[in-house]
Design a protein around this motif. Structure first.
Motif: not given
Length: 337
Positions: A268-279, A303-313
């Motif tokens: 889960x932490x690595x998924x968040x790290x990827x979402x931040x690099x992608x952002x 929750x932080x990943x869900x927020x990042x996904x929403x922003x990048x959408x």
């Protein structure tokens, strides 16, 4: 295998540091003879000339392997390992350097005295190339690192790399026969370019097959302050490095049925790290790749990943949030002056 230590040194475009690395190995005082397997991977600077000079000056110690074409870190490293003749293996990257002339002596003495120990490792320091200063990679506290430990108890530490003991392979000495057994059983685990890593697999198998020994002495300066595969300011490159290493860990966990709350939290932490690099990279392709990794690793969005996904959408929102981040960083930088 000979009663010999093989020290693997892989290098590419490191004309400023390779001599320092080789000198730190040559200074070793050890009752077991050692060789240096020096893999030069078609550098475009003066690295090859320096390697040739050292090989000419130390023909009984250094075996220089000059590649006809650039292989990349993974193949260069494992080709050198397969060329090693020793019973024991150590390595030192071409920009790092050992600081203790008795490093190999201390480690091989433990391996000789304890046949069930597969790997010995030590403390290390980070070395800032720009400032020529050292600092610990974590708080100087050895209370969580035992002199001898059942390797199976360390597997989660090795895979997640989130708390001590983290094994830095450039501080280590390990048994070649254990590596060869693992390599022959699953060559793709070591050679797969999409795993982008050469040390976690080795540390994992050493822990799986025996005890791990730790020496609290500092024996290595680990070079930082410049761009490497694992240390880069390029968000896209850092994204792919994190993705590749995590994919390797997932492969190991799946194959060997390793599962726990800590392992789940790691993914889960690595998924968040990827979402931040992608952002931060502002690349929609990386956003889509992150969603694929979520499926591949069978993990869940925090929750932080869900927020990042929403922003990048939403492209407009994504640009606005990036602008806000840049403004925050710039303001913080000005206030710190």
């Amino acid at each position: 295998m000979e009663e010999l230590i093989s020290v693997v040194v892989c290098t590419y475009n490191q004309e400023d540091t390779i001599a320092r690395t080789l000198e730190s190995v040559l200074m070793q005082q050890c009752h077991v003879p050692f060789e240096i397997v020096l893999g030069e991977d078609c550098s475009t600077d003066g690295t090859l000339a320096i390697c040739k000079r050292y090989a000419d000056e130390h023909p009984d110690v250094i075996r220089l392997i000059t590649n006809k074409q650039n292989k990349g870190l993974i193949d260069n490293y494992f080709d050198c390992l397969l060329a090693a003749r020793g019973r024991y293996i150590a390595d030192c990257a071409g920009d790092d350097f050992w600081t203790d002339p008795l490093k190999l002596e201390k480690e091989v003495s433990i391996l000789e005295a304890h046949p069930d120990v597969t790997l010995v490792h030590t403390n290390w320091l980070c070395y800032d190339e720009r400032k020529a200063t050292t600092f610990p990679p974590y708080p100087a506290d050895n209370k969580h690192t035992r002199a001898f430990a059942d390797g199976r108890e360390l597997i989660e530490d090795i895979l997640t790399q989130t708390k001590r003991p983290v094994i830095h392979l450039c501080t280590s000495l390990y048994r070649r026969d254990v590596f060869m057994q693992a390599y022959l059983e699953d060559e793709d685990m070591f050679r797969n370019k999409d795993f982008g890593c050469e040390d976690i697999q080795i540390s994992f198998f050493m822990a799986k097959e025996g005890r791990i020994a730790f020496i609290p002495d500092t024996t290595l300066n680990y070079s930082v302050g410049h761009t490497t595969v694992s240390n880069t300011k390029n968000e896209e490159k850092q994204y792919h490095f994190v993705r590749q290493v995590t994919s390797l860990v997932y492969y190991i966990c799946t194959k060997y049925h390793i599962d726990s709350k800590r392992i789940d939290a790691y993914f889960r932490q690595r998924l968040f790290a990827l979402s931040m690099h992608a952002f931060r990279s502002h690349q929609p392709a990386l956003f889509l790749m992150t969603k694929e990794c979520e499926k591949d690793w069978q993990t869940h969005r925090t929750l932080p990943v869900k927020i990042a996904y929403t922003v990048m959408r939403y492209e407009g929102l994504w640009k606005l949030m990036l602008w806000g981040r840049h403004l925050f960083v710039a303001t913080k930088s000005l206030l710190s002056v």
